[in-house]
Design an enzyme around this catalytic site. Structure first.
Site, PDB file in Angstrom:
ATOM      1  N   GLY A   1     -19.368 -33.903  -9.538  1.00  0.00           N
ATOM      2  CA  GLY A   1     -20.002 -35.039 -10.184  1.00  0.00           C
ATOM      3  C   GLY A   1     -19.059 -36.172 -10.525  1.00  0.00           C
ATOM      4  O   GLY A   1     -19.505 -37.295 -10.776  1.00  0.00           O
ATOM      5  N   ARG A   2     -17.754 -35.909 -10.535  1.00  0.00           N
ATOM      6  CA  ARG A   2     -16.782 -36.988 -10.755  1.00  0.00           C
ATOM      7  C   ARG A   2     -15.519 -36.754  -9.930  1.00  0.00           C
ATOM      8  O   ARG A   2     -14.421 -37.138 -10.309  1.00  0.00           O
ATOM      9  CB  ARG A   2     -16.432 -37.125 -12.234  1.00  0.00           C
ATOM     10  CG  ARG A   2     -15.870 -35.884 -12.912  1.00  0.00           C
ATOM     11  CD  ARG A   2     -15.378 -36.248 -14.303  1.00  0.00           C
ATOM     12  NE  ARG A   2     -14.951 -35.078 -15.057  1.00  0.00           N
ATOM     13  CZ  ARG A   2     -14.238 -35.144 -16.162  1.00  0.00           C
ATOM     14  NH1 ARG A   2     -13.832 -36.314 -16.616  1.00  0.00           N
ATOM     15  NH2 ARG A   2     -13.902 -34.046 -16.825  1.00  0.00           N
TER      16      ARG A   2
ATOM     17  N   ASP B   1     -20.634 -40.691 -15.992  1.00  0.00           N
ATOM     18  CA  ASP B   1     -20.147 -41.933 -15.374  1.00  0.00           C
ATOM     19  C   ASP B   1     -19.166 -41.687 -14.232  1.00  0.00           C
ATOM     20  O   ASP B   1     -18.692 -42.631 -13.601  1.00  0.00           O
ATOM     21  CB  ASP B   1     -19.535 -42.860 -16.425  1.00  0.00           C
ATOM     22  CG  ASP B   1     -18.303 -42.264 -17.114  1.00  0.00           C
ATOM     23  OD1 ASP B   1     -17.810 -41.206 -16.671  1.00  0.00           O
ATOM     24  OD2 ASP B   1     -17.842 -42.859 -18.107  1.00  0.00           O
ATOM     25  N   GLY B   2     -18.839 -40.420 -13.970  1.00  0.00           N
ATOM     26  CA  GLY B   2     -17.941 -40.104 -12.867  1.00  0.00           C
ATOM     27  C   GLY B   2     -16.490 -40.447 -13.118  1.00  0.00           C
ATOM     28  O   GLY B   2     -15.682 -40.455 -12.193  1.00  0.00           O
TER      29      GLY B   2
ATOM     30  N   ARG C   1      -5.448 -33.986  -7.354  1.00  0.00           N
ATOM     31  CA  ARG C   1      -4.821 -32.664  -7.450  1.00  0.00           C
ATOM     32  C   ARG C   1      -4.609 -32.091  -6.063  1.00  0.00           C
ATOM     33  O   ARG C   1      -5.367 -32.390  -5.119  1.00  0.00           O
ATOM     34  CB  ARG C   1      -5.648 -31.709  -8.318  1.00  0.00           C
ATOM     35  CG  ARG C   1      -6.936 -31.260  -7.678  1.00  0.00           C
ATOM     36  CD  ARG C   1      -7.522 -30.045  -8.389  1.00  0.00           C
ATOM     37  NE  ARG C   1      -8.002 -30.328  -9.714  1.00  0.00           N
ATOM     38  CZ  ARG C   1      -9.280 -30.560 -10.023  1.00  0.00           C
ATOM     39  NH1 ARG C   1     -10.198 -30.581  -9.066  1.00  0.00           N
ATOM     40  NH2 ARG C   1      -9.645 -30.782 -11.257  1.00  0.00           N
TER      41      ARG C   1
ATOM     42  N   ASP D   1     -18.185 -21.817 -11.750  1.00  0.00           N
ATOM     43  CA  ASP D   1     -17.882 -22.973 -10.910  1.00  0.00           C
ATOM     44  C   ASP D   1     -16.440 -23.443 -11.119  1.00  0.00           C
ATOM     45  O   ASP D   1     -15.994 -24.358 -10.411  1.00  0.00           O
ATOM     46  CB  ASP D   1     -18.859 -24.118 -11.182  1.00  0.00           C
ATOM     47  CG  ASP D   1     -18.879 -24.539 -12.644  1.00  0.00           C
ATOM     48  OD1 ASP D   1     -19.244 -23.708 -13.482  1.00  0.00           O
ATOM     49  OD2 ASP D   1     -18.525 -25.697 -12.954  1.00  0.00           O
TER      50      ASP D   1
ATOM     51  N   ASP E   1      -8.813 -27.386 -12.791  1.00  0.00           N
ATOM     52  CA  ASP E   1      -9.811 -28.093 -13.585  1.00  0.00           C
ATOM     53  C   ASP E   1      -9.620 -27.834 -15.077  1.00  0.00           C
ATOM     54  O   ASP E   1     -10.331 -27.045 -15.684  1.00  0.00           O
ATOM     55  CB  ASP E   1     -11.229 -27.721 -13.150  1.00  0.00           C
ATOM     56  CG  ASP E   1     -12.220 -28.823 -13.548  1.00  0.00           C
ATOM     57  OD1 ASP E   1     -11.770 -29.906 -13.961  1.00  0.00           O
ATOM     58  OD2 ASP E   1     -13.433 -28.591 -13.447  1.00  0.00           O
TER      59      ASP E   1
END
Length: 452
Positions: free
Chosen positions: A93-94, A126-127, A180, A253, A263
């Site tokens: 999503g971002r 908003d990503g 990354r 996830d 993450d």
């Protein structure tokens, strides 16, 4: 764009999976692209260290395609259990994957982003990424790499000139885009999505892709894949514990199938061996507390086994899954001996030593980092009194795997506790002073050299 011809080996293996697995997207057009961090050590491993700053910004701030790899960014599709609740409405999503390269060991590596703009999976977000989030990711990945934890590496942070509104940071706060370097962005949740949709053809294709490209095995066997993932994730859980690290959000996830940590959101390093220590303020039940991380990761791998039941028999999957506990115990023993700086002797003796260490740390409330610093090489100082007698006696017959001649050992232990993290960020937020971050990265890397 110049690259190192000896080290630059582009790939586009993701494209072999087809568009059932991803959505082509475009990066956000940022008002500014101000380079704040470039990891030349990691870049050298994939042939990108020769880029000058302008070329770097074009690649990692504007996302001009790198030669020979993916022609455009791909937002990956996946589902996942988030704090044990299944969510079919997630995906990149971002972030996105925008290149694949071979590293110096021949491994297929992904270049992935965080904060690169909205995608079909952004929902109400908003990503974007806050600069503070990017700084925290640098600190987490550098520290974990030095402590021998398999982790993604923060390759680049570029400030974007945007003011972002966030509920968990003083706002408006500065925006950034991060890149990354990771062995894979294929997650347990990637398999869960296909199982949820009962797409057996795609499940089989993903098993083959993972085994061939990420494990170098010419196989399509789901049981073999689960067995490999069990081994990698058991090692990850063990090294978290030896490092005193709390990831904070071990959702399915956020667990990839190569067993690399990635993450980083509300992570913390535990100051003491407190099994109940949590990183995320919203983890009210302590589901991902320090001492529960092996259980949490095992539960996530169970979700992979459940997904693979659509294309494999249950009994061999259960047999592979049931090896997690023994593999974790072997891996945590190895990880703690590594951090103690001693050579393994005998499995029974080694496990007893580790149990003594864990018990003493837990009951005395001693600093994790201070203890490992003082004990490195197998000799515990006299300042450690009676509660440490069993540890001292158990350590006595062990030989050091490395001496203490590195200059790191003449100073103080390198820690990464929350107060220092906040101080590093405050210097940036208040004065645009990056010197504390630069100094911390240098000290972490010195520790890594001393431990390696």
């Amino acid at each position: 764009m110049p690259t190192d011809p000896q080290a630059y080996h582009p790939e586009a293996r993701l494209l072999t999976l087809g568009d059932r697995f991803y959505d082509p997207v475009a990066a956000a057009d940022f008002p500014e692209t101000r380079l704040r961090f470039r990891n030349d050590r990691a870049a050298a491993q994939v042939g990108l260290a020769s880029l000058d700053d302008g070329e770097w910004i074009a690649a990692f701030g504007r996302f001009d395609p790198l030669p020979g790899t993916l022609p455009q960014p791909l937002a990956l599709r996946y589902h996942g259990h988030q704090f044990r609740s299944y969510n079919p409405d997630i995906g990149d999503g971002r972030g996105f994957t925008f290149a694949q390269l071979r590293d110096g060991r021949g491994r297929l590596m992904d270049l992935g982003t965080k904060g690169s703009g909205r995608t079909p999976w952004s929902r109400s977000g908003d990503g974007r990424l806050t600069l503070k989030g990017g700084v925290r990711e640098i600190l987490a990945t550098e520290m974990l790499e030095a402590l021998n934890v398999p982790t993604s590496r923060t390759l680049s942070i570029i400030e974007t000139g945007e003011a972002l509104e966030r509920g968990d940071e003083p706002s408006p706060t500065r925006g950034a885009v991060m890149v990354r370097l990771n062995h894979s962005h294929v997650r347990i949740g990637t398999f869960q999505r296909l199982a949820y949709e009962r797409d057996e053809e795609s499940l089989r294709a993903l098993v083959g892709y993972t085994l061939r490209n990420l494990y170098d095995e010419d196989s399509d066997d789901p049981v073999r894949l689960l067995d490999l993932v069990v081994g990698r994730t058991a090692t990850l859980a063990a090294r978290y514990m030896a490092a005193g690290f709390v990831h904070g959000v071990l959702n399915s996830d956020n667990i990839n199938v190569t067993g690399e940590s990635f993450d980083y959101g509300p992570w913390r390093f535990a100051p003491t061996w407190d099994p109940a220590f949590t990183a995320a303020y919203f983890d009210h039940q302590g589901l991902y507390a320090f001492g529960r991380q092996p259980e949490a990761i095992h539960w996530d791998v169970m979700q992979l086994a459940i997904s693979l039941r659509q294309i494999a028999e249950s009994d061999p999957l259960v047999e592979a899954l049931d090896t997690f506990g023994d593999r974790y115990m072997a891996a945590v023993t190895e990880a703690i001996l590594w951090r103690l700086g001693v050579v393994a002797r005998d499995p029974t003796e080694d496990r007893a030593l580790v149990q003594h260490v864990e018990r003493a740390l837990r009951t005395t409330g001693a600093s994790i980092d201070r203890f490992y610093f003082d004990a490195f090489g197998g000799t515990l100082p006299d300042t450690y009194g009676k509660p440490w007698t069993e540890v001292r006696n158990a350590l006595a017959p062990y030989a050091p795997r490395k001496d203490r001649s590195h200059p790191y050992w003449s100073g103080e232990p390198c820690s990464m506790l929350i107060d220092e993290v906040e101080s590093i960020w405050s210097a940036i937020a208040d004065r645009d002073d990056w010197s504390l971050l630069d100094a911390k990265v240098a000290s972490i890397r010195a520790m890594g050299e001393a431990l390696a």
